[in-house]
Design an enzyme around this catalytic site. Structure first.
Site, PDB file in Angstrom:
ATOM      1  N   LYS A 145       0.844  -1.208   0.000  1.00 31.01           N
ATOM      2  CA  LYS A 145       0.000   0.000   0.000  1.00 31.01           C
ATOM      3  C   LYS A 145       0.877   1.255   0.000  1.00 31.01           C
ATOM      4  O   LYS A 145       2.074   1.186   0.274  1.00 31.01           O
ATOM      5  CB  LYS A 145      -0.909  -0.027   1.237  1.00 31.01           C
ATOM      6  CG  LYS A 145      -0.147  -0.022   2.539  1.00 31.01           C
ATOM      7  CD  LYS A 145      -1.061  -0.314   3.742  1.00 31.01           C
ATOM      8  CE  LYS A 145      -0.258  -0.340   5.025  1.00 31.01           C
ATOM      9  NZ  LYS A 145      -1.057  -0.789   6.185  1.00 31.01           N
ATOM     10  N   ARG A 203     -10.453  -1.056  15.111  1.00 28.10           N
ATOM     11  CA  ARG A 203     -10.335  -0.157  13.970  1.00 28.10           C
ATOM     12  C   ARG A 203     -11.323  -0.697  12.944  1.00 28.10           C
ATOM     13  O   ARG A 203     -12.499  -0.405  13.048  1.00 28.10           O
ATOM     14  CB  ARG A 203      -8.882  -0.127  13.465  1.00 28.10           C
ATOM     15  CG  ARG A 203      -8.630   0.957  12.442  1.00 28.10           C
ATOM     16  CD  ARG A 203      -7.153   1.075  12.055  1.00 28.10           C
ATOM     17  NE  ARG A 203      -6.629  -0.118  11.416  1.00 28.10           N
ATOM     18  CZ  ARG A 203      -5.384  -0.223  10.936  1.00 28.10           C
ATOM     19  NH1 ARG A 203      -4.546   0.794  11.053  1.00 28.10           N
ATOM     20  NH2 ARG A 203      -4.962  -1.329  10.365  1.00 28.10           N
ATOM     21  N   TYR A 212      15.314  30.533   7.952  1.00 30.07           N
ATOM     22  CA  TYR A 212      14.114  31.171   8.503  1.00 30.07           C
ATOM     23  C   TYR A 212      14.175  31.222  10.023  1.00 30.07           C
ATOM     24  O   TYR A 212      14.510  30.235  10.670  1.00 30.07           O
ATOM     25  CB  TYR A 212      12.860  30.393   8.096  1.00 30.07           C
ATOM     26  CG  TYR A 212      12.516  30.510   6.634  1.00 30.07           C
ATOM     27  CD1 TYR A 212      12.160  31.731   6.082  1.00 30.07           C
ATOM     28  CD2 TYR A 212      12.542  29.392   5.808  1.00 30.07           C
ATOM     29  CE1 TYR A 212      11.835  31.844   4.736  1.00 30.07           C
ATOM     30  CE2 TYR A 212      12.206  29.485   4.464  1.00 30.07           C
ATOM     31  CZ  TYR A 212      11.860  30.713   3.931  1.00 30.07           C
ATOM     32  OH  TYR A 212      11.544  30.813   2.613  1.00 30.07           O
ATOM     33  N   MET A 231      11.439  24.483   2.201  1.00 27.36           N
ATOM     34  CA  MET A 231      10.662  23.670   1.267  1.00 27.36           C
ATOM     35  C   MET A 231      11.563  22.875   0.319  1.00 27.36           C
ATOM     36  O   MET A 231      11.312  21.715   0.034  1.00 27.36           O
ATOM     37  CB  MET A 231       9.709  24.545   0.455  1.00 27.36           C
ATOM     38  CG  MET A 231       8.733  23.742  -0.376  1.00 27.36           C
ATOM     39  SD  MET A 231       7.672  24.759  -1.413  1.00 27.36           S
ATOM     40  CE  MET A 231       6.673  25.585  -0.200  1.00 27.36           C
TER      41      MET A 231
END
Ligand SMILES: *Cc1c(COP(=O)(O)O)cnc(C)c1O
Length: 361
Positions: free
Chosen positions: A34, A130, A255, A303
């Site tokens: 997955k 779950r 930053y 980023m």
């Protein structure tokens, strides 16, 4: 070459697969692929693990993608499906949505699929709360599903451990006991063990095992690394130095100026950031490897870039290769701890901006 890039070792994947076979020699193996095979690239991984008896993904669209790309194995959809259209699509494509709620049993009694579902699994809620049908409702669910022409009689019982990373936790034994009782009543095969249970709970292996993380060479245990368990890391995340320069005492980096040079020093900029999935929580905490030496990540992760302290690196220059994780001395497990998360998250959040490169096989 595109950087950053995640190199994927087919040799390591196959090694880990064989390790699973050694841990659970008498069980069939459902490989969990997955979330793009935990960020490793689902088609590459499915191809390398062809020896699997089945594959498991979380969602219908993940299973359809595998079928569209020629994967012919049985494919289990762990989250199941909920609508008539989805059941029809699953049946048409020979996919196996897990049945985890009585509402799905009711739906299967009322519709008529053009083709019966095969390789069927009922998810039992043995304690995780779950997904799953309660144990006391299982005999009812099984007999109703066996009656339905929408499914073949090939049915098994699945369950998931909530605490298998805690070795010998009594809750694991309770969950297994509940499942073994149901097996005695229904005579159906069981599929329980995830990676942690494959490695630490032999009694749970049963007819099928269902590991994910260990295929990728990573450890589900907080106090162990993949290497300690005989696994080989499949992914190495790398990038390059894109700038090298000197700082003067007192100058702040990045930053917020979260890091300040105490003395004159040499720093580098590496092309990787949270926009690739290199998590911001690694700011001022992690380290990287350059020319075999450790360099600390300084300041906040941006980023697209991080800054590193090059003090201990000999002759660093633009273009030098930077290892971000997936090395014996810089593992995903160690970085996950630093980022206050688990290895699962570190690799699955790596996004499509990072090219996956097969390095062998
Ligand atoms: C993800 C998942 C697995 C695999 O677990 P690992 O800890 O990665 O081995 C097995 N079963 C279910 C239901 C899952 O969601």
């Amino acid at each position: 070459m595109d950087f950053p890039c995640a190199s994927i070792s087919i040799e390591a994947l196959k090694h880990n697969f064989i390790q699973i076979k050694t841990f659970a020699p008498n069980s069939k193996l459902m490989s969990v692929i997955k979330a793009d095979a935990y960020g490793h690239g689902v088609l590459t991984v499915a191809e390398a693990l062809k020896q699997s008896d089945a594959f498991a993904v979380a969602r219908l669209h993940e299973a359809l993608y595998l079928r569209e790309n020629g994967i012919q194995h049985p494919i289990v959809i762990l989250e199941g499906v909920n609508t008539v259209a989805e059941f029809e699509l699953a049946a048409e494509n020979d996919l196996s949505p897990v049945i985890h709620a009585m509402s799905q049993v009711v739906l299967l009694e009322t519709i008529h699929l053009t083709k019966p579902l095969t390789f069927n699994w009922i998810m039992v809620d043995s304690g995780m709360h779950r997904l799953g049908i309660r144990p006391e409702q299982i005999t009812d669910a099984v007999s109703r599903l066996k009656y339905s022409s929408n499914l073949t009689s090939d049915i098994g019982l699945m369950s998931h451990f909530a605490n298998s990373d805690l070795i010998n936790d009594p809750r694991n034994h309770q969950q297994l006991d509940a499942m073994v009782s149901l097996k005695e009543i229904t005579q159906l095969p069981l599929c329980l063990a995830n990676s942690a249970a494959v490695m630490s709970y032999k009694e749970s292996h049963q007819e099928w095992v269902r590991p994910g993380l260990m295929l990728y060479g990573l450890s589900p245990f907080a106090h162990k690394q993949g290497q300690d368990l005989g696994l080989k890391p499949v992914m190495q995340l790398r990038s390059r130095l894109i700038a090298v320069y000197d700082l003067r005492p007192g100058e702040e980096v990045g930053y917020g100026g979260d890091w300040t040079a105490e003395t004159a020093c040499n720093i580098g900029v590496v092309s990787v950031g949270y926009g690739d999935g290199y998590q911001r929580s690694l700011s001022n905490q992690a380290s990287v490897l350059i020319n075999g030496k450790t360099a600390a990540v300084i300041g906040r992760v941006s980023m697209d870039t991080i800054c590193v302290d090059l003090t201990d690196i000999e002759c660093p220059k633009v273009g030098d290769s930077v290892i971000l994780w997936g090395h014996d001395s810089l593992t995903v497990e160690t970085l996950a701890k630093i980022a206050n998360t688990i290895p699962y998250e570190l690799v699955t959040v790596l996004n499509q901006r990072v090219k996956r490169d097969i390095i062998d096989g």
